[in-house]
Design a protein around this motif. Structure first.
Motif, PDB file in Angstrom:
ATOM      1  N   MET A  17      -5.954  30.837 -67.026  1.00 16.06           N
ATOM      2  CA  MET A  17      -6.516  32.059 -67.580  1.00 16.06           C
ATOM      3  C   MET A  17      -7.863  32.394 -66.953  1.00 16.06           C
ATOM      4  O   MET A  17      -8.238  33.557 -66.875  1.00 16.06           O
ATOM      5  N   GLY A  18      -8.607  31.399 -66.496  1.00 15.95           N
ATOM      6  CA  GLY A  18      -9.913  31.658 -65.923  1.00 15.95           C
ATOM      7  C   GLY A  18      -9.880  31.726 -64.416  1.00 15.95           C
ATOM      8  O   GLY A  18     -10.883  31.524 -63.767  1.00 15.95           O
ATOM      9  N   MET A  19      -8.757  32.033 -63.832  1.00 14.55           N
ATOM     10  CA  MET A  19      -8.622  31.893 -62.389  1.00 14.55           C
ATOM     11  C   MET A  19      -7.890  33.088 -61.823  1.00 14.55           C
ATOM     12  O   MET A  19      -6.739  33.358 -62.130  1.00 14.55           O
ATOM     13  N   GLY A  20      -8.543  33.877 -61.008  1.00  9.57           N
ATOM     14  CA  GLY A  20      -7.900  35.025 -60.370  1.00  9.57           C
ATOM     15  C   GLY A  20      -7.537  34.726 -58.946  1.00  9.57           C
ATOM     16  O   GLY A  20      -7.821  33.668 -58.404  1.00  9.57           O
ATOM     17  N   ARG A  21      -6.955  35.703 -58.286  1.00 15.50           N
ATOM     18  CA  ARG A  21      -6.517  35.472 -56.905  1.00 15.50           C
ATOM     19  C   ARG A  21      -7.697  35.311 -55.960  1.00 15.50           C
ATOM     20  O   ARG A  21      -7.556  34.716 -54.894  1.00 15.50           O
ATOM     21  N   GLY A  22      -8.834  35.853 -56.334  1.00 14.88           N
ATOM     22  CA  GLY A  22      -9.974  35.720 -55.453  1.00 14.88           C
ATOM     23  C   GLY A  22     -10.854  34.541 -55.790  1.00 14.88           C
ATOM     24  O   GLY A  22     -11.958  34.437 -55.293  1.00 14.88           O
ATOM     25  N   ALA A  23     -10.404  33.678 -56.645  1.00 13.08           N
ATOM     26  CA  ALA A  23     -11.226  32.547 -57.074  1.00 13.08           C
ATOM     27  C   ALA A  23     -11.552  31.646 -55.914  1.00 13.08           C
ATOM     28  O   ALA A  23     -10.739  31.404 -55.048  1.00 13.08           O
ATOM     29  N   PHE A  75      -0.548  21.166 -47.060  1.00 14.50           N
ATOM     30  CA  PHE A  75      -0.683  21.625 -48.438  1.00 14.50           C
ATOM     31  C   PHE A  75       0.206  22.839 -48.690  1.00 14.50           C
ATOM     32  O   PHE A  75       0.861  22.948 -49.723  1.00 14.50           O
ATOM     33  N   CYS A  76       0.243  23.754 -47.722  1.00 13.10           N
ATOM     34  CA  CYS A  76       1.104  24.938 -47.850  1.00 13.10           C
ATOM     35  C   CYS A  76       2.580  24.531 -47.867  1.00 13.10           C
ATOM     36  O   CYS A  76       3.387  25.112 -48.601  1.00 13.10           O
ATOM     37  N   ALA A  77       2.936  23.533 -47.061  1.00 14.74           N
ATOM     38  CA  ALA A  77       4.326  23.073 -47.051  1.00 14.74           C
ATOM     39  C   ALA A  77       4.708  22.499 -48.414  1.00 14.74           C
ATOM     40  O   ALA A  77       5.816  22.723 -48.913  1.00 14.74           O
ATOM     41  N   ALA A  78       3.767  21.759 -49.021  1.00 23.46           N
ATOM     42  CA  ALA A  78       4.035  21.203 -50.343  1.00 23.46           C
ATOM     43  C   ALA A  78       4.185  22.315 -51.382  1.00 23.46           C
ATOM     44  O   ALA A  78       5.033  22.237 -52.275  1.00 23.46           O
ATOM     45  N   LEU A  79       3.372  23.372 -51.257  1.00 26.42           N
ATOM     46  CA  LEU A  79       3.489  24.502 -52.173  1.00 26.42           C
ATOM     47  C   LEU A  79       4.839  25.203 -52.019  1.00 26.42           C
ATOM     48  O   LEU A  79       5.458  25.602 -53.008  1.00 26.42           O
ATOM     49  N   ARG A  80       5.296  25.368 -50.769  1.00 23.57           N
ATOM     50  CA  ARG A  80       6.601  26.010 -50.560  1.00 23.57           C
ATOM     51  C   ARG A  80       7.728  25.155 -51.142  1.00 23.57           C
ATOM     52  O   ARG A  80       8.704  25.674 -51.698  1.00 23.57           O
ATOM     53  N   THR A  81       7.602  23.844 -51.002  1.00 23.55           N
ATOM     54  CA  THR A  81       8.601  22.955 -51.601  1.00 23.55           C
ATOM     55  C   THR A  81       8.574  23.075 -53.123  1.00 23.55           C
ATOM     56  O   THR A  81       9.624  23.086 -53.783  1.00 23.55           O
ATOM     57  N   TYR A  82       7.379  23.159 -53.668  1.00 22.74           N
ATOM     58  CA  TYR A  82       7.209  23.326 -55.117  1.00 22.74           C
ATOM     59  C   TYR A  82       7.881  24.623 -55.578  1.00 22.74           C
ATOM     60  O   TYR A  82       8.621  24.657 -56.575  1.00 22.74           O
ATOM     61  N   ASP A 108      -0.906  31.831 -57.155  1.00 28.09           N
ATOM     62  CA  ASP A 108      -2.358  31.810 -57.000  1.00 28.09           C
ATOM     63  C   ASP A 108      -2.793  30.886 -55.872  1.00 28.09           C
ATOM     64  O   ASP A 108      -3.634  31.246 -55.033  1.00 28.09           O
ATOM     65  N   LEU A 109      -2.229  29.682 -55.849  1.00 25.54           N
ATOM     66  CA  LEU A 109      -2.628  28.712 -54.825  1.00 25.54           C
ATOM     67  C   LEU A 109      -2.224  29.174 -53.429  1.00 25.54           C
ATOM     68  O   LEU A 109      -2.969  28.979 -52.462  1.00 25.54           O
ATOM     69  N   MET A 110      -1.055  29.771 -53.309  1.00 30.89           N
ATOM     70  CA  MET A 110      -0.635  30.279 -51.998  1.00 30.89           C
ATOM     71  C   MET A 110      -1.582  31.369 -51.500  1.00 30.89           C
ATOM     72  O   MET A 110      -1.918  31.425 -50.313  1.00 30.89           O
ATOM     73  N   SER A 111      -2.025  32.223 -52.426  1.00 28.82           N
ATOM     74  CA  SER A 111      -2.949  33.287 -52.047  1.00 28.82           C
ATOM     75  C   SER A 111      -4.303  32.728 -51.635  1.00 28.82           C
ATOM     76  O   SER A 111      -4.883  33.130 -50.627  1.00 28.82           O
ATOM     77  N   GLN A 112      -4.815  31.778 -52.370  1.00 26.30           N
ATOM     78  CA  GLN A 112      -6.139  31.213 -52.082  1.00 26.30           C
ATOM     79  C   GLN A 112      -6.167  30.453 -50.767  1.00 26.30           C
ATOM     80  O   GLN A 112      -7.187  30.448 -50.072  1.00 26.30           O
TER      81      GLN A 112
END
Length: 454
Positions: A17-23, A75-82, A108-112
């Motif tokens: 809730m406290g985290m936006g795409r630009g965080a 890290f991005c590869a792990a996110l895509r697997t997730y 959010d994490l992919m965007s950041q």
């Protein structure tokens, strides 16, 4: 008599809730709360495998929240697997809060981290935290408060330990050695005190049957002084992790972290959790398709509750409510009647197509449980109500856990079942509630702290 130990204060950080795409990177301090939220809310169905997706991602990244530039592709590869894992389980996770939280968190994490949705999805092995020194004992600088037994050296008497267990269809042995067979379908709190919470979810073994067994288990170890951070352990049918929800196997980064440890005894079948800072040992097993639970805990910890007189929902302490208990004596009398090969019409559960005749059930249970105590009787009951021979092993291992965990060797075998008088049971129990609502209500006291920004 010494006063109870200092009451734990549950703390947490703000989550999604406290985290936006630009965080920025500082906004990524959500991991402890993220893991708690994903694993604490009840799953919509037992087939929702979001827990598996969460665990795999944590294992791949070791909870890393600010990967170095060299690690960004991994890290991005792990996110895509997730993300792929969540898509595979989407159909069975509709309406599941943990699932939707994970999906939005991945976006959010992919965007950041400027991760593209297309690319390799193999899970890498990023930098992991070094293992804490000493695999079999606490760190040498661990404070004395993190070892419950050592902290007793100034007291007049050694701690008195108690035991609680839940197994089979399901059968409950309370901290006061009451033995009950209950229905308790849905989510129920097994333990709820100042140090930890244990909640079980029981589901029907057969369609249309009152016979239930434990399909899900959630344990929350609350943070405690300089010893351990808050940790969540969750197991489901066919998923018995050897780590906490955040991928760790101990209590975190504090000096006494190793006073909370998970040990895998048999892969996928037997896990032991030692919480030495509260003198507690927990054994979780998967037997057949269901889970069993056993715990050894000091009386001081057992009774560390806000208001014991008004706390009805705490099965290990209070037992099952009267309206959830099964009249085993009536069932047994009907099953033992001459020529009884099926359950009588008035029995607590309808007969299954492949249940055992009474004589066969007795013979099979005698093979593993030669003493005709309540564990033997529970075994016979389960074979008659479910027809699943794995319940024989559930009763056998439950008794083995009692032998290991119970401090009074004269009470290993119990012979008389406990059925509370109506007045006492009514005071101790509450009517059953729909399990998703009950699970959410149990978490409400924690939400204000979790939503408070630090």
């Amino acid at each position: 008599m010494q006063p109870p130990r200092e009451r734990l204060v549950v703390t947490g950080r703000a989550g999604w809730m406290g985290m936006g795409r630009g965080a920025g990177p500082s906004a990524l301090g959500f991991w402890p709360t993220f893991a708690f939220l994903l694993c604490s809310f009840p799953a919509a169905t037992s087939s929702c495998k979001i827990l598996k997706c969460n665990s795999e991602f944590w294992s791949a990244t070791a909870g890393s929240h600010a990967p170095a530039p060299d690690d960004a592709p991994e890290f991005c590869a792990a996110l895509r697997t997730y993300a792929l894992c969540t898509r595979r389980t989407a159909r069975t996770c509709r309406g599941d809060l943990a699932y939707h939280s994970a999906v939005h968190g991945i976006e959010d994490l992919m965007s950041q981290h400027n991760c593209s949705k297309d690319g390799p999805t193999s899970q890498p092995h990023l930098r992991t935290l070094p293992p804490p020194p000493g695999d079999s004992q606490e760190r040498s600088d661990s404070p004395e408060i993190c070892h419950y037994e050592k902290s007793f050296h100034n007291r007049a008497a050694a701690p008195n330990y108690t035991h609680c267990g839940l197994f089979g269809d399901p059968h409950l042995r309370t901290f006061t050695d009451r033995f009950q067979t209950c229905k308790v379908q849905g989510a129920w709190p097994l333990i709820d005190n100042n140090y930890l919470n244990v909640q079980v979810t029981n589901t029907p073994v057969l369609p249309g049957s009152a016979a239930t067994a434990t399909s899900k288990l959630t344990i929350i170890f609350k943070n405690f002084q300089e010893c351990v951070d808050q940790k969540v352990y969750q197991a489901e049918m066919d998923e018995l992790p050897a780590a906490f929800a955040d991928g760790s196997k101990n209590g975190g980064d504090k000096h006494g972290a190793n006073s909370l440890k998970i040990t895998e005894k048999v892969s996928g079948q037997h896990v032991e959790i030692q919480a030495k800072y509260i003198g507690t040992t927990i054994v979780v097993r998967q037997v057949g398709g269901y889970l069993t639970f056993a715990v050894r805990m000091p009386e001081e910890v057992v009774n560390a509750v806000e208001d014991r007189d008004s706390q009805g929902l705490y099965l290990c302490l209070r037992g099952c409510p009267l309206n959830q208990q099964i009249d085993f004596q009536a069932f047994r009398a009907g099953a033992e009647s001459p020529g009884a090969h099926r359950l009588p019409a008035a029995s607590p559960a309808p007969s299954a197509p492949d249940t055992f005749p009474y004589e066969t059930a007795v013979a099979k249970c005698k093979e593993k449980l030669p003493v005709e105590d309540l564990y033997y009787q529970a075994c016979v009951f389960d074979l008659l109500t479910t027809g699943d021979v794995n319940f024989t092993l559930a009763a056998y291992y439950a008794l083995e856990d009692v032998k290991m965990l119970h401090s009074n060797k004269d009470k290993l075998h119990l012979y008389e079942r406990t059925r509370e008088p109506p007045g006492r049971a009514a005071a101790a129990g509450l009517p059953p509630a729909p399990w998703p609502l009950l699970g959410s209500l149990l978490l409400l006291p924690l939400l204000p702290v979790l939503l408070e920004a630090t």
